[in-house]
Design a protein around this motif. Sequence first.
Motif, PDB file in Angstrom:
ATOM      1  N   ASP A 155       1.959  -0.192  -4.815  1.00 51.32           N
ATOM      2  CA  ASP A 155       2.105   1.231  -4.522  1.00 51.32           C
ATOM      3  C   ASP A 155       3.077   1.522  -3.382  1.00 51.32           C
ATOM      4  OD1 ASP A 155       0.440   1.973  -6.577  1.00 51.32           O
ATOM      5  OD2 ASP A 155      -1.330   2.247  -5.312  1.00 51.32           O
ATOM      6  N   ALA A 156       3.469   0.517  -2.630  1.00 55.74           N
ATOM      7  CA  ALA A 156       4.461   0.732  -1.564  1.00 55.74           C
ATOM      8  C   ALA A 156       5.809   1.160  -2.135  1.00 55.74           C
ATOM      9  CB  ALA A 156       4.615  -0.524  -0.728  1.00 55.74           C
ATOM     10  N   THR A 157       6.062   0.847  -3.408  1.00 60.30           N
ATOM     11  CA  THR A 157       7.328   1.266  -4.017  1.00 60.30           C
ATOM     12  C   THR A 157       7.432   2.780  -4.103  1.00 60.30           C
ATOM     13  OG1 THR A 157       6.411   1.003  -6.247  1.00 60.30           O
ATOM     14  CG2 THR A 157       7.625  -0.876  -5.329  1.00 60.30           C
ATOM     15  N   TYR A 158       6.312   3.500  -3.999  1.00 63.77           N
ATOM     16  CA  TYR A 158       6.367   4.967  -3.973  1.00 63.77           C
ATOM     17  C   TYR A 158       7.128   5.477  -2.763  1.00 63.77           C
ATOM     18  CZ  TYR A 158       3.072   5.390  -7.851  1.00 63.77           C
ATOM     19  OH  TYR A 158       2.471   5.340  -9.081  1.00 63.77           O
TER      20      TYR A 158
ATOM     21  N   PHE B  90       1.740   7.042   1.383  1.00 63.68           N
ATOM     22  CA  PHE B  90       1.092   8.350   1.468  1.00 63.68           C
ATOM     23  C   PHE B  90      -0.392   8.227   1.818  1.00 63.68           C
ATOM     24  CE2 PHE B  90       4.623   8.652  -1.549  1.00 63.68           C
ATOM     25  CZ  PHE B  90       5.401   9.571  -0.876  1.00 63.68           C
ATOM     26  N   ALA B  91      -0.895   6.995   1.892  1.00 65.61           N
ATOM     27  CA  ALA B  91      -2.315   6.773   2.153  1.00 65.61           C
ATOM     28  C   ALA B  91      -2.598   6.341   3.590  1.00 65.61           C
ATOM     29  CB  ALA B  91      -2.865   5.720   1.192  1.00 65.61           C
TER      30      ALA B  91
ATOM     31  N   THR C 130      10.429   7.163  -3.566  1.00 62.40           N
ATOM     32  CA  THR C 130      10.471   8.423  -4.301  1.00 62.40           C
ATOM     33  C   THR C 130      11.400   9.387  -3.572  1.00 62.40           C
ATOM     34  OG1 THR C 130       8.201   8.073  -5.049  1.00 62.40           O
ATOM     35  CG2 THR C 130       9.079  10.307  -5.242  1.00 62.40           C
TER      36      THR C 130
ATOM     37  N   HIS D  33       0.827  -1.211   0.000  1.00 62.38           N
ATOM     38  CA  HIS D  33       0.000   0.000   0.000  1.00 62.38           C
ATOM     39  C   HIS D  33       0.859   1.258   0.000  1.00 62.38           C
ATOM     40  CE1 HIS D  33      -3.766  -2.168   0.726  1.00 62.38           C
ATOM     41  NE2 HIS D  33      -3.009  -2.995   1.418  1.00 62.38           N
ATOM     42  N   SER D  34       0.358   2.300  -0.601  1.00 67.75           N
ATOM     43  CA  SER D  34       1.082   3.564  -0.678  1.00 67.75           C
ATOM     44  C   SER D  34       1.395   4.099   0.712  1.00 67.75           C
ATOM     45  CB  SER D  34       0.252   4.601  -1.433  1.00 67.75           C
ATOM     46  OG  SER D  34       0.856   5.877  -1.328  1.00 67.75           O
TER      47      SER D  34
ATOM     48  N   ARG E 172       6.205   2.104 -12.302  1.00 65.89           N
ATOM     49  CA  ARG E 172       6.052   3.436 -11.719  1.00 65.89           C
ATOM     50  C   ARG E 172       7.226   4.353 -12.038  1.00 65.89           C
ATOM     51  NH1 ARG E 172       3.501  -0.400  -9.410  1.00 65.89           N
ATOM     52  NH2 ARG E 172       1.519  -0.111  -8.367  1.00 65.89           N
TER      53      ARG E 172
ATOM     54  N   ASP F  87       6.995  -3.684 -10.313  1.00 63.51           N
ATOM     55  CA  ASP F  87       6.276  -2.525  -9.783  1.00 63.51           C
ATOM     56  C   ASP F  87       7.127  -1.262  -9.831  1.00 63.51           C
ATOM     57  OD1 ASP F  87       4.000  -4.045  -9.311  1.00 63.51           O
ATOM     58  OD2 ASP F  87       4.720  -4.656  -7.337  1.00 63.51           O
TER      59      ASP F  87
END
Length: 99
Positions: free
Chosen positions: A35-38, A12-13, A41, A9-10, A69, A65
């Motif tokens: 989305d955890a790969t974000y 950021f969420a 960043t 999971h992100s 992204r 992933d």
Amino acid sequence: MATLHVLSHSPFADTRLTSCLRLLGSQDALLLCGDATYALTQATPPRSALEAHINTFELYALEEDVSARAITLPDWVRRVDYAGFVELSIRFDRVNTWL
């Protein structure tokens, strides 16, 4: 017992990444997928949190992933494909997926 923690999971969420980082031991590993790969960043709080733990545990990111992204991985993160994910799951005593 050594545990592979899997986050998808992100960061950021919600606070899963923060909670996971508090529990990781020196024999554990973290695999970022979806989305955890974000979290990787550049110049973000999640990346800073991971950087603070560089020598604490092993950190992996699922290649598919990361590529989807367009994330550039730092050299302290190991890339794995799906076969590598399976190997990690076998290598560790337990697998904890943060749902």
